[in-house]
Design a protein around this motif. Structure first.
Motif, PDB file in Angstrom:
ATOM      1  N   ARG A  24      -2.421  -4.270  43.836  1.00 44.10           N
ATOM      2  CA  ARG A  24      -1.414  -3.603  44.667  1.00 44.10           C
ATOM      3  C   ARG A  24      -1.998  -2.364  45.345  1.00 44.10           C
ATOM      4  O   ARG A  24      -1.408  -1.829  46.287  1.00 44.10           O
ATOM      5  N   ILE A  25      -3.135  -1.901  44.866  1.00 45.56           N
ATOM      6  CA  ILE A  25      -3.839  -0.787  45.498  1.00 45.56           C
ATOM      7  C   ILE A  25      -4.658  -1.324  46.670  1.00 45.56           C
ATOM      8  O   ILE A  25      -5.497  -2.201  46.502  1.00 45.56           O
ATOM      9  N   LYS A  26      -4.402  -0.776  47.853  1.00 45.98           N
ATOM     10  CA  LYS A  26      -5.037  -1.288  49.077  1.00 45.98           C
ATOM     11  C   LYS A  26      -6.187  -0.427  49.586  1.00 45.98           C
ATOM     12  O   LYS A  26      -6.969  -0.879  50.435  1.00 45.98           O
ATOM     13  N   ALA A  27      -6.307   0.805  49.112  1.00 45.00           N
ATOM     14  CA  ALA A  27      -7.382   1.691  49.566  1.00 45.00           C
ATOM     15  C   ALA A  27      -7.584   2.778  48.523  1.00 45.00           C
ATOM     16  O   ALA A  27      -6.627   3.215  47.872  1.00 45.00           O
ATOM     17  N   VAL A  28      -8.840   3.223  48.371  1.00 45.31           N
ATOM     18  CA  VAL A  28      -9.195   4.154  47.298  1.00 45.31           C
ATOM     19  C   VAL A  28     -10.018   5.318  47.854  1.00 45.31           C
ATOM     20  O   VAL A  28     -10.976   5.114  48.605  1.00 45.31           O
ATOM     21  N   VAL A  29      -9.654   6.533  47.429  1.00 51.94           N
ATOM     22  CA  VAL A  29     -10.461   7.719  47.714  1.00 51.94           C
ATOM     23  C   VAL A  29     -10.856   8.365  46.387  1.00 51.94           C
ATOM     24  O   VAL A  29     -10.004   8.628  45.539  1.00 51.94           O
ATOM     25  N   SER A  30     -12.146   8.612  46.239  1.00 54.96           N
ATOM     26  CA  SER A  30     -12.656   9.357  45.086  1.00 54.96           C
ATOM     27  C   SER A  30     -13.204  10.687  45.580  1.00 54.96           C
ATOM     28  O   SER A  30     -14.105  10.721  46.418  1.00 54.96           O
ATOM     29  N   ILE A  31     -12.641  11.770  45.054  1.00 60.93           N
ATOM     30  CA  ILE A  31     -13.116  13.112  45.385  1.00 60.93           C
ATOM     31  C   ILE A  31     -13.975  13.609  44.229  1.00 60.93           C
ATOM     32  O   ILE A  31     -13.482  13.784  43.124  1.00 60.93           O
ATOM     33  N   THR A  32     -15.262  13.788  44.474  1.00 62.12           N
ATOM     34  CA  THR A  32     -16.231  14.240  43.476  1.00 62.12           C
ATOM     35  C   THR A  32     -16.021  13.524  42.140  1.00 62.12           C
ATOM     36  O   THR A  32     -15.959  14.124  41.069  1.00 62.12           O
ATOM     37  N   GLY A  33     -15.936  12.179  42.214  1.00 64.01           N
ATOM     38  CA  GLY A  33     -15.627  11.346  41.062  1.00 64.01           C
ATOM     39  C   GLY A  33     -16.736  11.330  40.015  1.00 64.01           C
ATOM     40  O   GLY A  33     -17.921  11.251  40.353  1.00 64.01           O
ATOM     41  N   VAL A  34     -16.333  11.375  38.739  1.00 67.92           N
ATOM     42  CA  VAL A  34     -17.265  11.392  37.610  1.00 67.92           C
ATOM     43  C   VAL A  34     -16.939  10.240  36.670  1.00 67.92           C
ATOM     44  O   VAL A  34     -15.785  10.080  36.245  1.00 67.92           O
ATOM     45  N   ASN A  35     -17.957   9.456  36.331  1.00 66.87           N
ATOM     46  CA  ASN A  35     -17.828   8.358  35.378  1.00 66.87           C
ATOM     47  C   ASN A  35     -17.779   8.955  33.973  1.00 66.87           C
ATOM     48  O   ASN A  35     -18.796   9.343  33.403  1.00 66.87           O
ATOM     49  N   PHE A  36     -16.578   9.028  33.384  1.00 65.59           N
ATOM     50  CA  PHE A  36     -16.372   9.736  32.122  1.00 65.59           C
ATOM     51  C   PHE A  36     -17.230   9.165  30.992  1.00 65.59           C
ATOM     52  O   PHE A  36     -17.788   9.916  30.187  1.00 65.59           O
ATOM     53  N   GLY A  37     -17.344   7.858  30.911  1.00 66.70           N
ATOM     54  CA  GLY A  37     -18.167   7.264  29.866  1.00 66.70           C
ATOM     55  C   GLY A  37     -19.626   7.673  29.981  1.00 66.70           C
ATOM     56  O   GLY A  37     -20.272   8.050  28.997  1.00 66.70           O
ATOM     57  N   ARG A  38     -20.168   7.619  31.190  1.00 66.40           N
ATOM     58  CA  ARG A  38     -21.552   8.044  31.413  1.00 66.40           C
ATOM     59  C   ARG A  38     -21.722   9.519  31.076  1.00 66.40           C
ATOM     60  O   ARG A  38     -22.708   9.929  30.457  1.00 66.40           O
ATOM     61  N   LEU A  39     -20.729  10.335  31.419  1.00 66.83           N
ATOM     62  CA  LEU A  39     -20.783  11.761  31.127  1.00 66.83           C
ATOM     63  C   LEU A  39     -20.859  12.005  29.616  1.00 66.83           C
ATOM     64  O   LEU A  39     -21.657  12.823  29.145  1.00 66.83           O
ATOM     65  N   LEU A  40     -20.037  11.295  28.849  1.00 66.37           N
ATOM     66  CA  LEU A  40     -20.080  11.452  27.394  1.00 66.37           C
ATOM     67  C   LEU A  40     -21.429  11.011  26.837  1.00 66.37           C
ATOM     68  O   LEU A  40     -22.017  11.683  25.985  1.00 66.37           O
TER      69      LEU A  40
END
Length: 308
Positions: free
Chosen positions: A130-146
């Motif tokens: 149902r999501i048609k478009a995505v914007v990531s603002i300075t997105g961080v992969n939480f798993g990779r960060l941990l």
């Protein structure tokens, strides 16, 4: 701008949210809608809502800013759990709520997230069509960060400690809630912290610049094992096909938004995908500073207008 406080049902609790409406809102019309996702340890009143959500509402979108489960004003216990699987599943319930609103066009729903919320937004779009478009603002992969040490050590060492703490709590011991940031910038520097992301995060969350009651910057330690095994970009080569806009600053910091931005744009199956690296700015500049957020929004608003 008109706003409305709302609650929507989740599995066994409610999530708290705020709807923002365009200035000329007419309930008899149909509007494109955008869901916003706040950063890790944040809340709906901070950057995703009061900067990006506000600007999108002013541009003609109905915007739903909401608090993650176990955080802010939303339900769920114990408090301050940061569970990536629940975080992305929250969005399904948010969209379930949006599609019941007569003034929302259910075929024109987008999502925008900031920091951890940015990577969560990319992840949920893979399985929420149902999501048609995505914007990531300075997105961080939480798993990779941990796994890179943000949890306080090497992954297997942390997992052993988390396992022991969880057993301790199961037997009646006190819950351990950790603060993910130093108490002040000065305290961080005194402790030898030099990374710009940690210090600028502290400046944002621990001062009047960005502090909000719901932005606790805390996490239940015994629940971190879930995030340790999670990857925001898993299967993006196959399942992430919607148009995506990924915005980063070109001053890298320890949280890794710079590298994560390049990675997801390279790997995503989306035909329409764009990386905007804003020169001279860092991760936390993109939270609330007028010039970099203005540059981001100059791309974000037309992106949603074209794709919703």
């Amino acid at each position: 701008m008109k706003t409305l406080s709302i609650r929507f049902n989740n599995i066994a609790w409610d999530n708290a949210g705020t709807l923002m409406f365009p200035a000329d809102f007419n309930e008899s019309k149909k509007y494109p809608a955008v869901v916003t996702m706040h950063p890790i340890g944040s809340c709906k009143e901070q950057t995703a809502g009061n900067v990006y959500g506000k600007a999108l509402a002013e541009a003609g979108f109905v915007v739903l800013n909401f608090d993650a489960s176990f955080q802010g004003e939303s339900g769920g216990a114990p408090r301050y759990i940061e569970n990536p699987y629940q975080r992305v599943d929250d969005v399904r319930y948010a969209i379930d709520y949006l599609v019941t609103l007569p003034y929302v066009d259910e075929n024109r729903i987008g999502i925008l997230g900031v920091c951890g919320g940015g990577a969560y937004s990319l992840n949920i779009a893979m399985t929420e069509r149902r999501i048609k478009a995505v914007v990531s603002i300075t997105g961080v992969n939480f798993g990779r960060l941990l796994r890179d040490g943000f949890a306080g050590g090497a992954p297997l060492d942390v997992l052993d400690k988390v396992a022991g703490q969880r057993s301790f709590e199961a037997k009646g011991g006190d819950l351990l809630t950790i603060n993910m940031l130093p108490e002040s910038v000065e305290a961080g520097k005194a402790a030898g912290i030099k990374d710009i992301d940690v210090l600028e995060a502290t400046d944002y969350y621990k001062t009047s610049r960005g502090h909000a009651p719901g932005g606790a910057t805390s996490a239940v330690y015994s629940r971190l094992s879930t995030g340790m095994g999670w990857d925001a970009f898993h299967l993006c080569e196959t399942l992430l096909t919607q148009p995506i806009l990924v915005v980063i600053g070109d001053k890298p910091g320890g949280f890794g938004a710079y590298r994560d931005g390049y990675e997801v744009v390279r790997r995503a199956a989306s035909i329409q995908k764009e990386l905007l690296a804003i020169e001279g700015y860092s991760h936390y500049d993109l939270y609330d500073q007028s010039d970099p957020t203005g540059q981001a929004l100059a791309k974000v608003i037309p992106f949603f207008q074209s794709n919703l």
